[in-house]
Structures are given as C-alpha cells and as structure tokens.
Write a protein that holds these residues in place. Structure first.
Motif, short mmCIF file in Angstrom:
data_model
loop_
_atom_site.label_atom_id
_atom_site.label_comp_id
_atom_site.label_asym_id
_atom_site.label_seq_id
_atom_site.Cartn_x
_atom_site.Cartn_y
_atom_site.Cartn_z
N HIS A 158 5.55 4.40 4.14
CA HIS A 158 5.47 5.78 4.63
C HIS A 158 6.86 6.42 4.59
O HIS A 158 7.87 5.78 4.30
N VAL B 266 -8.06 -3.99 2.27
CA VAL B 266 -7.25 -4.21 3.47
C VAL B 266 -7.69 -5.50 4.18
O VAL B 266 -6.86 -6.31 4.60
N ASN C 289 -4.52 7.56 8.03
CA ASN C 289 -3.93 6.46 8.80
C ASN C 289 -4.37 6.46 10.26
O ASN C 289 -3.68 5.87 11.10
N ASN D 96 0.84 -1.21 0.00
CA ASN D 96 0.00 0.00 0.00
C ASN D 96 0.87 1.25 0.00
O ASN D 96 1.79 1.38 0.81
N THR E 273 -0.67 6.43 1.68
CA THR E 273 -1.63 6.66 2.75
C THR E 273 -1.65 8.14 3.10
O THR E 273 -2.70 8.69 3.46
N LEU F 59 -4.07 1.86 9.50
CA LEU F 59 -4.46 0.85 8.53
C LEU F 59 -3.98 -0.54 8.94
O LEU F 59 -4.70 -1.53 8.78
N ILE F 60 -2.76 -0.64 9.47
CA ILE F 60 -2.20 -1.95 9.79
C ILE F 60 -2.86 -2.58 11.01
O ILE F 60 -2.53 -3.72 11.37
N ILE G 19 0.40 -7.20 5.11
CA ILE G 19 0.31 -5.82 4.63
C ILE G 19 1.64 -5.11 4.86
O ILE G 19 2.20 -5.15 5.97
N GLY H 188 6.33 5.57 -1.46
CA GLY H 188 5.45 4.45 -1.76
C GLY H 188 4.99 4.46 -3.20
O GLY H 188 4.85 3.40 -3.83
N ALA I 157 -3.30 4.68 -2.09
CA ALA I 157 -4.41 4.96 -1.18
C ALA I 157 -5.02 6.34 -1.39
O ALA I 157 -6.22 6.45 -1.63
N ASP J 149 2.66 -1.20 4.50
CA ASP J 149 2.18 0.15 4.27
C ASP J 149 3.40 1.08 4.25
O ASP J 149 4.09 1.23 5.25
N VAL K 234 4.20 -1.01 8.99
CA VAL K 234 4.57 0.23 8.31
C VAL K 234 6.08 0.26 8.17
O VAL K 234 6.80 -0.11 9.10
#
Length: 312
Positions: free
Chosen positions: A138, A128, A101, A43, A46, A182-183, A134, A53, A77, A136, A200
């Motif tokens: 950042h 998700v 997030n 992902n 975010t 999200l996680i 996952i 990302g 996202a 994510d 993340v």
C-alpha cells in the motif's frame, strides 16, 4: 482555489499483458518451486491509485523471479480501479464503490451486496486463503515515513522486526475497527491456529519514486525472509524500530468534519487535546503522546477520518 496536484513521479503502466495469469483468475500468477516451503502471496493494487505495488509486482514478473523453495503468488487486486486513473484527479480511483481492503469478512463476501470490489474480493478469496504468508503493498496520500500495519499477533511482529524496514510499525490489537482488511481474512485474522504472517507495508506517498523503490525493497526482503529468494547484503545499518498501538479508528460522520489544524500524520497530541470536530462531536486525544496516523486528506462521510495511536 484549485488544489495543488501531487508530483507524479511514477507512471501508470498498461497491465493488460498480465491479465492472463496461470491460476484461472485474472491478474494472478503462481510459481511453484517443486520443493517444500511456504506459500507467499505478494498482493498489489488493493487500492487503485496505490501504484507502488504495481511496480513491485511487475518487477517480480518482468525479471522472472522464481521461488527457490515453496510457492510464490503475485496478484494485482483492483486493476479496474487502477485503470480509472485520471492524472488531473489522482486520488479519486482509490476505489470505485467499496473499499476493497475492508470487505474481507464472511458477512460481506457471502452477503447480498454487489460492487466491483466485492466481485473482485470473491474472485480472490481462494488466493488469499491459500497463502501461508501475505504481503499487501500500500501507500499513503500524504508524504510520511513508510510503516508496517499488522494485527497484534506475535507472528506478524516477528517478521516485521526481523526485516527491519520500514522501521515504523502500526500494531492493531483489535483490528481496524472499520471493516476487515485482506490481511485478516479467514485464518489470518485468528490469533491461534496455523496461520502465517500477514502484513501491510505502507511504502510512502502514492506517486513518488522513493515509494516504489521501498515497495520493491520490502517485497524482496519479505521473500528472502521466508527463503524464496536469496537475501541481498545491505550496506545500511538497521534503524531503531518504532511501534505504535492503534487505540481508535475514527470515522467521518458529518459533512462538517474538520481537523483543528492541517495534519499529514505522526503529529502528537496531549491527553484530551482537541484533534477534530465532527458536527457536534469533539474528537480528543485519548492519552498523552497520542500520535495520529492516516488523517483523511479530504474527509468523506462514511470513510475513515484518522487513526489514534500511542507509542509502545
């Protein structure tokens, strides 16, 4: 006095070519191998100005990466915030209304409020929820070393330690304390049950090429760990792992908030040493060797001021 603009080493790209995914949800692409294996979600974006990302996600799509086993989903996202980027104000398109997030609880997703972030989170909810694992992606406003962030579940720590980069870990025993990321949506926020890893990766300062490079490397490491792609041999020796436990997330309560000295992250304070003043409240270190992470570049009332951690 005009604030100094950061170096913009990574350029924005027009992402409209990626809008038409194959899942019925804009900017979400899914590839099935036809062979048994985990479903892994990568992902990006975010936050709208965390463009590392975007680099990793477009690398996967542009190079035609397909999973050897299981299923790979790649999502962008918050393209609406990404498209609001202004090179003269590069920090301001992190979000439009809400922090995307922090809204991944049923209370927010099923609640009455509306915003671009909530509309997007509601659209991405099945994406998700469907993922076993996952990543994510950042980045940070300050130029600090990359680090993992994850709930203190053994499944998360096992993956982060096995991958080995970043070599710094922020472990959250009780979540962030300022909303649901999200996680931690759904089963990924539960200690027991069938959930896989959800992490993340904070890959470095938003606009640096090294940050984009880290995001790409971590993405391929993550996919290789779960067998979706072949692992590339590394010539670098693994670095010693450093882990920090999140003790408190302090929020900005007043316009008078200020740190006692400029902070960028990873500064260390002794127990009871003054870190910041927020109106009449003093924020002091809760322990010896208290390490601050993610200090606000510009404190904004209602947003996070700083994470207070201790080394593990």
């Amino acid at each position: 006095m005009t604030a100094t603009l950061p170096r913009l080493e990574v350029a924005q790209r027009d992402l409209s070519a990626y809008a038409q995914g194959n899942t019925g949800i804009d900017y979400v692409h899914r590839f099935e191998s036809g062979k048994p294996g985990p479903h892994v979600l990568i992902n990006a974006l975010t936050h709208g100005n965390e463009i590392c990302g975007m680099v990793a996600a477009t690398r996967l799509l542009d190079s035609g990466v397909r999973p050897k086993i299981g299923t790979l989903t790649v999502s962008f996202a918050h393209v609406e915030a990404y498209n609001a980027f202004d090179a003269q104000k590069p920090f301001e398109n992190r979000q439009l209304v809400h922090n995307l997030n922090r809204v991944w609880s049923d209370e927010w997703l099923d609640g009455p409020e509306d915003s671009p972030e909530l509309r997007r989170a509601r659209a991405l909810r099945p994406v998700v929820a469907a993922a076993d694992h996952i990543l994510d992606l950042h980045s940070t406003s300050q130029d600090v070393v990359p680090f993992w962030v994850y709930p203190a579940f053994s499944r998360n720590a096992a993956v982060a330690l096995a991958i080995g980069r970043p070599s710094v870990h922020l472990v959250m025993p009780k979540g962030l304390g300022s909303g649901t990321p999200l996680i931690q949506h759904g089963r990924h926020g539960e200690d027991e049950g069938p959930a896989g890893a959800a992490l993340v990766a904070e890959c470095g300062q938003h606009f640096l090429q090294a940050t984009a490079d880290m995001a790409v490397a971590v993405t391929f490491d993550f996919l290789a760990h779960f067998g979706l792609v072949d692992r590339e041999a590394s010539l670098l020796a693994p670095e010693p792992q450093r882990r920090f436990e999140l003790l408190e997330t302090r929020m900005v309560k007043t316009p008078e908030f200020r740190f006692v000295r400029p902070l960028v992250g990873f500064e260390v304070f002794a127990k009871d040493e003054l870190i910041a003043i927020d109106g009449e409240e003093e924020i002091r270190a809760p322990c010896n060797h208290c390490t601050v992470l993610m200090p606000a570049r510009v404190p904004i009332v209602g947003r996070e001021a700083v994470y207070l951690t201790r080394p593990l």
